[in-house]
Design an enzyme around this catalytic site. Structure first.
Site, PDB file in Angstrom:
ATOM      1  N   ARG A  47      25.982  26.577 105.955  1.00 18.60           N
ATOM      2  CA  ARG A  47      25.508  27.461 105.156  1.00 18.60           C
ATOM      3  C   ARG A  47      25.708  28.919 105.435  1.00 18.60           C
ATOM      4  O   ARG A  47      26.547  29.144 106.267  1.00 18.60           O
ATOM      5  CB  ARG A  47      24.055  27.349 104.870  1.00 18.60           C
ATOM      6  CG  ARG A  47      23.500  25.767 104.734  1.00 18.60           C
ATOM      7  CD  ARG A  47      24.185  25.118 103.569  1.00 18.60           C
ATOM      8  NE  ARG A  47      23.689  23.685 103.518  1.00 18.60           N
ATOM      9  CZ  ARG A  47      24.555  22.782 104.020  1.00 18.60           C
ATOM     10  NH1 ARG A  47      25.813  22.899 104.578  1.00 18.60           N
ATOM     11  NH2 ARG A  47      24.345  21.465 104.129  1.00 18.60           N
TER      12      ARG A  47
ATOM     13  N   THR B 175      32.281  19.227  99.333  1.00 23.98           N
ATOM     14  CA  THR B 175      32.349  19.586 100.838  1.00 23.98           C
ATOM     15  C   THR B 175      30.935  19.964 101.485  1.00 23.98           C
ATOM     16  O   THR B 175      30.249  20.404 100.760  1.00 23.98           O
ATOM     17  CB  THR B 175      33.486  20.715 100.971  1.00 23.98           C
ATOM     18  OG1 THR B 175      32.873  21.868 100.262  1.00 23.98           O
ATOM     19  CG2 THR B 175      34.842  20.427 100.561  1.00 23.98           C
ATOM     20  N   ASP B 176      31.008  20.040 102.819  1.00 22.25           N
ATOM     21  CA  ASP B 176      29.966  20.632 103.468  1.00 22.25           C
ATOM     22  C   ASP B 176      30.631  22.202 103.239  1.00 22.25           C
ATOM     23  O   ASP B 176      31.671  22.386 102.989  1.00 22.25           O
ATOM     24  CB  ASP B 176      30.053  20.298 105.105  1.00 22.25           C
ATOM     25  CG  ASP B 176      28.641  20.660 105.471  1.00 22.25           C
ATOM     26  OD1 ASP B 176      27.876  21.786 105.125  1.00 22.25           O
ATOM     27  OD2 ASP B 176      28.229  19.858 106.541  1.00 22.25           O
ATOM     28  N   TRP B 177      29.767  23.035 103.798  1.00 19.04           N
ATOM     29  CA  TRP B 177      29.753  24.553 103.400  1.00 19.04           C
ATOM     30  C   TRP B 177      31.067  25.019 104.282  1.00 19.04           C
ATOM     31  O   TRP B 177      31.153  24.989 105.603  1.00 19.04           O
ATOM     32  CB  TRP B 177      28.673  25.584 103.748  1.00 19.04           C
ATOM     33  CG  TRP B 177      27.980  25.569 102.392  1.00 19.04           C
ATOM     34  CD1 TRP B 177      27.613  26.580 101.809  1.00 19.04           C
ATOM     35  CD2 TRP B 177      27.428  24.511 101.540  1.00 19.04           C
ATOM     36  NE1 TRP B 177      26.587  26.751 100.783  1.00 19.04           N
ATOM     37  CE2 TRP B 177      26.729  25.122 100.415  1.00 19.04           C
ATOM     38  CE3 TRP B 177      27.563  23.363 101.477  1.00 19.04           C
ATOM     39  CZ2 TRP B 177      26.208  24.528  99.422  1.00 19.04           C
ATOM     40  CZ3 TRP B 177      27.117  22.585 100.297  1.00 19.04           C
ATOM     41  CH2 TRP B 177      26.213  23.242  99.233  1.00 19.04           C
TER      42      TRP B 177
ATOM     43  N   GLY C 109      34.008  23.702 104.331  1.00 17.57           N
ATOM     44  CA  GLY C 109      34.662  22.486 104.918  1.00 17.57           C
ATOM     45  C   GLY C 109      35.954  22.056 104.061  1.00 17.57           C
ATOM     46  O   GLY C 109      36.103  20.703 104.312  1.00 17.57           O
TER      47      GLY C 109
END
EC number: 3.2.1.21
Length: 869
Positions: free
Chosen positions: A2, A288-290, A292
């Site tokens: 984040r 996605t993750d942030w 990612g």
């Protein structure tokens, strides 16, 4: 990761390659090669379309009617985040307002609304797991869903079932439910059902193999570590909770930062296309993750559906792998229109399935500021301003559930001489900063990035601000008429000791996410190891040297070593209170003073020494080349490896004492479904999926609208010269090896959400009567473990598959608990046949019932008798 992590990464990524049309990214050009360990991830194309299951049919029909009329710009808008700091939430998509679809708000965390106000800070996942209570798992999910909905959040970024806890020092183990696939699976599924019952999309994460924080991310100088996992281990351990989450109907999956078998999770076609969308029948969308996302075309083809927060390699530059570049890739033919249509349909179908087309509020908070007014797009220069925080109170009476979870998770490890519960007039001396408040203020450390005062949660994006905090010091002072407090981590030399005094010593162990380093620990417990922080071991020993009666209270993210003091004769009792959230004090005193008997059980093993673990589950440090994290221990994590190695832990998985005692009697086993074959019956065929025109859209659909007011660095789908992008269609994109647009045959292990529906046929039901044989009321947990026959090959000697918890039983009363065992529960993954293999009729299977993995009370043999041990 984040917001804060994005800022931290800017410097390290400054020389990274920026996104480019139809090009690979920072690391993707390397991802097709085999690594030094010999692991590789075979290609699987094309991405399967969603919508072929009847359980999602209505949502997909609605989505199809909308998506078929969308422009290219509207479709791209919904797949791409608007950029970091470009809205009220940690992530938001663009909108399709013609169809009533707003910017979708995505927000942390699994334990409460992150970076907000007037919300509940629930106990962490590891605490919930320690309750072994399915009803509380579900109730927490329901109340999380209510609070996120009340704040106008469409997508809750949780629950976390990965990491699973393979590495005891792993930084984010505490966000999940415990170091066992079934405990994670049940906790995750119950949470998902609760969240989505309130119309909020749940996100199961992190898919997959993110068992260490350090070196999880790729950058220009270093590829993320590769988690090298064999096929059987992947299916039987790490995929298990994801499969159950998908069976629960989860709407979103978040990929992990790391690679698996030499391919980044966010563009690993084997993981996303074959396993997740085909074999497990996932009908929602993959994000996605942030930061990612590591490539544009490659990730789209591999099955990614949404890029978060939208930025490319370097945040805050207004560049993206998707956004306008995805528009370009559609126009020049690099990404098939059919793939984009499926991406958008999956997102819109999840929106409809949760009923968010009805009366769903818009975001009424800002994760960027606590002020009432401010910039609407803080990442942009000259952003318009307005009201950003309305301070909507969503707490209701959720403190009741939060307190119940924290209380029922408290795990009594030791209680010599029945020193607990304490009496209200006992002379108490309370030691340790972990009993008190943070001296700098309640939420003074961003994302809980410090260990000051009582430890209520770990640190990172999986946290929430505390609306208030009742510390153990406050709660004990409110109840005890004879308590003195020494809120220090150094034992005071001038403490007076009287006969009968009880010392209550508080210690803690913390961990979190990699973007914050706390006291030398960069997420993982690198500096502290598995020891207590802040001289906790010495504090206990000093107290034990002076007092004859010592009670130790532990707040911890996971396993913690106790060998320096656990056998000291003065140490009479140990309570593990895990990570209790806002109700830390009240939940503890509920148990400490005997209003409730403790009923929590360890969701992990507590070892005698860190050397009890194999070296393969230790933290890996930075090599000259990419880190290879090879899972050589295979199926044997946590208690499984202790059993295999015949190592006696200090306290086993599932251990937990009570102020009363329980007996198990009258075990019975009944056959529900005859398992007449080694493999499940043939899977059902796929149903039809939405169809759309496949012609490349007119370039004008992504031309900038006239008189459009652009926000600087905001990520839009528009192109300055879309006609030129379309003309470049003659250039051939360098597709990954094995890429094809011809659909694959449906995997035999699939057929429904979670896999072949026959896997979830109930094979057996096991019942046992639990009786309170003590003198105080209490609750008991029956844990069910399976032992599989040698005919299936080598397997762990015991594997948790189910559990059940009694209501509060008065002395002398009983309750009969019944647990169901599915075909999958007694199956192993056949790596040759690529299907789940079970013994015919369950022959040779033993079913163990007990209060921990080492405390068995009854056993049933399939085809034989049940008996009390």
């Amino acid at each position: 990761m984040r917001v804060l992590s994005a800022i931290a990464l800017v410097a390290s990524l400054a020389s990274s390659a920026l996104s480019a049309p139809a090009s690979e990214s920072r690391v993707s050009t390397q991802l097709r090669s085999r690594d030094a360990e010999g692991y590789s991830s075979p290609p699987y194309y094309p991405a399967p379309n969603g919508g072929w299951l009847s359980s999602w049919a209505d949502a997909y029909e609605k989505a199809q009617r909308v998506v078929r009329d969308m422009t290219l710009a509207e479709k791209v808008n919904l797949t791409t985040g608007t950029g970091i700091f470009m809205g009220p939430c940690v992530g938001q998509t663009g909108s399709a307002l013609r169809f009533g679809i707003p910017n979708l708000c995505l927000q942390d965390s699994p334990l409460g609304v992150r970076n907000s106000d007037h919300n509940t800070a629930f106990p962490a996942g590891i605490t919930v797991g320690a309750t072994f209570d399915k009803d509380l798992m579900y109730a927490r999910g329901v109340e999380l869903g209510k609070e996120f909905r009340g704040k106008g959040i469409n997508v809750l970024l949780g629950p976390s079932v990965g990491p699973i806890g393979r590495k005891p020092r792993g930084g984010r183990n505490w966000e999940g439910f415990g170091a066992d696939p079934s405990l994670q699976a049940i906790g995750g599924a119950q949470t998902i059902k609760g969240i989505q019952s309130q119309g909020v999309i749940a996100t199961i994460k992190h898919y997959i193999g993110n068992e260490q924080e350090m070196y999880r991310m790729s950058n220009v100088g270093q590829r993320a570590y590769s988690s090298n996992i064999d096929d059987r281990t992947l299916h039987e351990v790490y995929l298990w909770p994801f499969a159950e989450g998908i069976r629960a109907g989860v709407g979103a999956v978040m990929t992990a930062y790391n690679e698996v078998n030499s391919s980044a999770c966010s563009q690993n076609s084997k993981l996303l296309n074959e396993i997740l969308k085909d074999e497990l029948g996932f009908q929602g969308f993959v994000m996605t993750d942030w930061l990612g996302q590591y490539g544009g075309v490659s990730s789209a083809l591999a099955g990614l559906d949404m890029a978060m927060p939208g930025d490319g390699a370097i945040p805050l530059l207004g560049t993206a792998y998707w956004g306008s570049e995805l528009s370009r890739s559609i126009l020049n033919g690099s990404v098939p229109v059919s793939r984009l249509n499926d991406m958008v349909t999956r997102i819109v179908a999840a929106w409809y399935k949760m009923g968010q087309d009805g009366e769903f509020p818009l975001p009424n908070f800002s994760s960027n500021t606590q002020d009432a007014t401010g910039p609407l797009y803080p990442g942009a220069l000259f952003s318009p301003s307005g009201v950003v925080n309305q301070y909507v109170n969503v707490q209701a009476d959720h403190n009741i559930t939060a307190r119940a979870i924290a209380r029922d998770a408290i795990t009594l490890l030791k209680n010599d001489d029945n020193i607990l519960p304490l009496k209200k007039d006992d002379a108490l001396k309370v030691f340790g900063t972990d009993a008190g408040p943070n001296p700098d203020g309640l939420n003074s450390c961003a994302d809980m990035g410090c260990n000051k005062g009582v430890l209520t949660m770990g640190w990172g994006s999986g946290t929430s601000r505390l609306p208030y905090l009742v510390t153990p010091q406050e709660a004990i002072a409110n109840i005890s008429s004879n308590a003195a407090f020494f809120i220090t981590d150094n034992f005071p030399s001038n403490v007076a000791v009287s006969s009968g005094d009880v010392a209550v010593v508080f210690i803690s162990a913390d961990s979190g996410e990699n973007y914050i380093t706390v006291e030398g620990n960069p997420g993982d417990r690198t500096s502290a190891g598995l020891n207590a922080w802040h001289n906790g071991d010495k504090l206990v020993k000093d107290a034990a040297a002076k007092f004859s009666k010592v009670v130790v209270v532990v707040h911890t993210v996971g396993p913690i070593l106790m060998e320096e003091w656990i056998d000291l004769p003065s140490v009479k009792a140990v309570l593990v209170a895990h990570l209790p959230g806002q109700e830390a004090g009240w939940s503890l005193t509920d148990v400490l003073f005997g209003d409730y008997s403790p009923s929590g059980h360890l969701p992990y093993t507590i070892p005698r020494a860190e050397s009890d673990y194999p070296s393969s589950v230790g933290l890996l440090s930075q090599p000259i080349v990419q880190i290879q994290d090879t899972y050589t221990e295979g199926l044997y994590i946590d208690y499984r490896l202790f059993l295999k190695a015949n190592i006696t832990p200090r306290y086993p998985f599932g251990h937990g004492l009570s102020y009363t005692t329980f007996s198990f009697s009258q075990p019975t086993l009944s056959v529900r479904t005859a398992l007449d074959s080694t493999y499940p019956p043939t899977r059902p065929p796929k149903g039809p999926t939405p169809t759309y025109p496949t012609a490349i859209p007119d370039p004008s659909e992504v031309a900038w609208p006239k008189n459009f007011g652009r926000i600087w660095r905001y990520l839009y789908p528009y192109l300055d010269d879309p006609a030129s992008a379309a003309k470049n269609s003659s250039k051939t994109y360098p597709y990954p090896a094995g890429y094809t647009t011809v659909p694959k045959p449906a995997p035999r292990a699939g057929g429904a959400e979670g896999g072949n529906p026959a896997l979830f046929d109930v094979a057996f039901a096991v019942s046992v009567t639990v009786t309170n044989t003590g003198s105080r009321p209490g609750r008991a947990v029956a844990q069910l473990y399976v032992e599989l026959p040698d005919s299936l090959g080598e397997t762990p000697s015991r594997q948790l598959r189910q559990f059940a918890k009694t209501k509060t039983l008065a002395p002398g009363t009983s309750e009969t608990l019944t647990m169901e065992i599915t075909r999958k529960d007694i199956s192993v993954w056949d790596v040759v046949v690529q299907d789940w293999k079970a013994p015919v009729r369950g022959e040779g299977v033993k079913i163990w019932l007990g209060e921990s993995v080492l405390d068995m009370r009854a056993v049933c043999e399939v085809g034989g008798a049940c008996r009390v041990i």
